[in-house]
Design a protein around this motif. Structure first.
Motif, PDB file in Angstrom:
ATOM      1  N   GLU A  97       0.853  -1.175   0.000  1.00 33.60           N
ATOM      2  CA  GLU A  97       0.000   0.000   0.000  1.00 33.60           C
ATOM      3  C   GLU A  97       0.900   1.239   0.000  1.00 33.60           C
ATOM      4  OE1 GLU A  97      -4.032   1.582   2.228  1.00 33.60           O
ATOM      5  OE2 GLU A  97      -2.778   0.105   3.248  1.00 33.60           O
ATOM      6  N   HIS A  98       0.582   2.196  -0.864  1.00 34.85           N
ATOM      7  CA  HIS A  98       1.421   3.382  -0.983  1.00 34.85           C
ATOM      8  C   HIS A  98       0.602   4.601  -1.387  1.00 34.85           C
ATOM      9  CE1 HIS A  98       1.284   1.585  -5.000  1.00 34.85           C
ATOM     10  NE2 HIS A  98       1.595   2.766  -5.508  1.00 34.85           N
ATOM     11  N   LYS A  99       1.179   5.769  -1.115  1.00 32.53           N
ATOM     12  CA  LYS A  99       0.546   7.034  -1.479  1.00 32.53           C
ATOM     13  C   LYS A  99       1.622   8.004  -1.934  1.00 32.53           C
ATOM     14  CE  LYS A  99      -0.735  10.152   1.533  1.00 32.53           C
ATOM     15  NZ  LYS A  99      -1.446  10.943   2.558  1.00 32.53           N
ATOM     16  N   PRO A 100       1.684   8.283  -3.241  1.00 37.10           N
ATOM     17  CA  PRO A 100       2.631   9.296  -3.726  1.00 37.10           C
ATOM     18  C   PRO A 100       2.108  10.704  -3.412  1.00 37.10           C
ATOM     19  CG  PRO A 100       1.912   7.807  -5.488  1.00 37.10           C
ATOM     20  CD  PRO A 100       1.020   7.592  -4.320  1.00 37.10           C
ATOM     21  N   TYR A 101       3.035  11.611  -3.163  1.00 28.19           N
ATOM     22  CA  TYR A 101       2.652  13.007  -3.015  1.00 28.19           C
ATOM     23  C   TYR A 101       3.836  13.902  -3.362  1.00 28.19           C
ATOM     24  CZ  TYR A 101       4.595  12.612   1.784  1.00 28.19           C
ATOM     25  OH  TYR A 101       5.393  12.393   2.881  1.00 28.19           O
ATOM     26  N   ALA A 102       3.490  15.102  -3.830  1.00 27.50           N
ATOM     27  CA  ALA A 102       4.505  16.073  -4.254  1.00 27.50           C
ATOM     28  C   ALA A 102       4.048  17.453  -3.810  1.00 27.50           C
ATOM     29  CB  ALA A 102       4.688  16.021  -5.767  1.00 27.50           C
ATOM     30  N   PRO A 103       4.455  17.888  -2.610  1.00 30.05           N
ATOM     31  CA  PRO A 103       3.998  19.178  -2.087  1.00 30.05           C
ATOM     32  C   PRO A 103       4.274  20.356  -3.016  1.00 30.05           C
ATOM     33  CG  PRO A 103       5.138  17.943  -0.378  1.00 30.05           C
ATOM     34  CD  PRO A 103       5.337  17.193  -1.666  1.00 30.05           C
ATOM     35  N   SER A 104       5.399  20.325  -3.715  1.00 33.03           N
ATOM     36  CA  SER A 104       5.766  21.442  -4.594  1.00 33.03           C
ATOM     37  C   SER A 104       5.598  21.112  -6.068  1.00 33.03           C
ATOM     38  CB  SER A 104       7.215  21.849  -4.328  1.00 33.03           C
ATOM     39  OG  SER A 104       7.366  22.239  -2.993  1.00 33.03           O
ATOM     40  N   GLY A 105       5.035  19.959  -6.374  1.00 31.09           N
ATOM     41  CA  GLY A 105       4.836  19.558  -7.759  1.00 31.09           C
ATOM     42  C   GLY A 105       6.028  18.806  -8.310  1.00 31.09           C
ATOM     43  N   ALA A 106       5.754  17.930  -9.264  1.00 33.61           N
ATOM     44  CA  ALA A 106       6.803  17.128  -9.896  1.00 33.61           C
ATOM     45  C   ALA A 106       6.292  16.615 -11.233  1.00 33.61           C
ATOM     46  CB  ALA A 106       7.201  15.951  -8.995  1.00 33.61           C
ATOM     47  N   ALA A 107       7.226  16.167 -12.041  1.00 29.21           N
ATOM     48  CA  ALA A 107       6.907  15.455 -13.280  1.00 29.21           C
ATOM     49  C   ALA A 107       7.560  14.083 -13.151  1.00 29.21           C
ATOM     50  CB  ALA A 107       7.449  16.200 -14.497  1.00 29.21           C
ATOM     51  N   ILE A 108       6.796  13.035 -13.447  1.00 26.82           N
ATOM     52  CA  ILE A 108       7.293  11.677 -13.254  1.00 26.82           C
ATOM     53  C   ILE A 108       7.082  10.832 -14.500  1.00 26.82           C
ATOM     54  CG2 ILE A 108       6.973  11.747 -10.752  1.00 26.82           C
ATOM     55  CD1 ILE A 108       4.391  10.140 -11.101  1.00 26.82           C
ATOM     56  N   LEU A 109       7.861   9.768 -14.598  1.00 22.43           N
ATOM     57  CA  LEU A 109       7.717   8.760 -15.640  1.00 22.43           C
ATOM     58  C   LEU A 109       7.487   7.432 -14.923  1.00 22.43           C
ATOM     59  CD1 LEU A 109       9.617   8.310 -18.876  1.00 22.43           C
ATOM     60  CD2 LEU A 109       9.627   6.401 -17.277  1.00 22.43           C
ATOM     61  N   MET A 110       6.535   6.647 -15.428  1.00 21.97           N
ATOM     62  CA  MET A 110       6.196   5.364 -14.818  1.00 21.97           C
ATOM     63  C   MET A 110       6.165   4.277 -15.877  1.00 21.97           C
ATOM     64  SD  MET A 110       3.011   6.814 -12.604  1.00 21.97           S
ATOM     65  CE  MET A 110       2.479   7.727 -14.035  1.00 21.97           C
ATOM     66  N   PHE A 111       6.544   3.056 -15.491  1.00 23.48           N
ATOM     67  CA  PHE A 111       6.356   1.865 -16.304  1.00 23.48           C
ATOM     68  C   PHE A 111       5.287   1.037 -15.618  1.00 23.48           C
ATOM     69  CE2 PHE A 111      10.776   2.744 -17.529  1.00 23.48           C
ATOM     70  CZ  PHE A 111      10.697   2.582 -18.902  1.00 23.48           C
ATOM     71  N   GLU A 112       4.218   0.718 -16.337  1.00 23.68           N
ATOM     72  CA  GLU A 112       3.156  -0.102 -15.763  1.00 23.68           C
ATOM     73  C   GLU A 112       2.570  -0.990 -16.850  1.00 23.68           C
ATOM     74  OE1 GLU A 112       1.089   2.188 -12.227  1.00 23.68           O
ATOM     75  OE2 GLU A 112       0.834   3.290 -14.097  1.00 23.68           O
ATOM     76  N   PRO A 113       2.139  -2.202 -16.504  1.00 24.85           N
ATOM     77  CA  PRO A 113       1.479  -3.033 -17.506  1.00 24.85           C
ATOM     78  C   PRO A 113       0.292  -2.283 -18.104  1.00 24.85           C
ATOM     79  CG  PRO A 113       1.960  -4.338 -15.560  1.00 24.85           C
ATOM     80  CD  PRO A 113       2.250  -2.898 -15.215  1.00 24.85           C
ATOM     81  N   THR A 114       0.117  -2.381 -19.403  1.00 20.65           N
ATOM     82  CA  THR A 114      -0.981  -1.709 -20.090  1.00 20.65           C
ATOM     83  C   THR A 114      -2.298  -2.004 -19.387  1.00 20.65           C
ATOM     84  OG1 THR A 114       0.184  -1.760 -22.184  1.00 20.65           O
ATOM     85  CG2 THR A 114      -2.216  -1.528 -22.294  1.00 20.65           C
ATOM     86  N   GLY A 115      -3.060  -0.947 -19.146  1.00 24.96           N
ATOM     87  CA  GLY A 115      -4.357  -1.086 -18.500  1.00 24.96           C
ATOM     88  C   GLY A 115      -4.326  -0.995 -16.991  1.00 24.96           C
TER      89      GLY A 115
END
Length: 140
Positions: A97-115
């Protein structure tokens, strides 16, 4: 491993991540930049908090392109938070279980299975500001 899906053509020219990120403003609503086998390569702009969620069957890879991202994790021995400065990568293990957060903003790249939904398989609800949980096609 299956080959790339022919219904999802690969780009025929390089894609600038800077240009891709400049093409949209929605937060926590990723754009699909390309595909690698059965995985989407997604970019997203994030700011503030996302939601606690879990991906039961897949790990989740994060690369911080701009800014910094925090990821709160609930693990068997308690909660902890990891900080990802610009240029850092981190993989959240499946079932965590996780929760991403970015108080000042960010740009991210993710790899995830399609869908794969960005809100995971188990969550408390989709926030109103999230307009796509599996990503939009990039419109350049």
């Amino acid at each position: 491993m299956s080959p790339t899906n022919p219904a999802r053509p690969l780009p025929t020219a390089p894609i600038s991540l800077h240009t891709a990120l400049a093409s949209f403003s929605a937060l926590w609503s990723p754009r699909i930049v390309t595909h690698v086998n059965d995985y989407d390569v997604r970019v997203a702009k994030v700011e503030g908090e996302h939601i606690w969620h879990v991906h039961d069957d897949t790990d989740e890879f994060f690369l911080v392109l701009e800014g910094e991202l925090y990821i709160a994790l609930r693990e068997s021995d308690g909660e902890r938070t990891v900080l990802l400065p610009q240029g850092s990568v981190f993989t959240v293990p499946r079932g965590t279980e996780h929760k991403p957060y970015a108080p000042s903003g960010a740009a991210i790249l993710m790899f995830e299975p399609t869908g794969t939904p960005t809100v995971g398989d188990r969550h408390d609800g989709i926030p109103d500001h999230v307009d796509a949980t599996t990503g939009h096609a990039l419109d350049l």
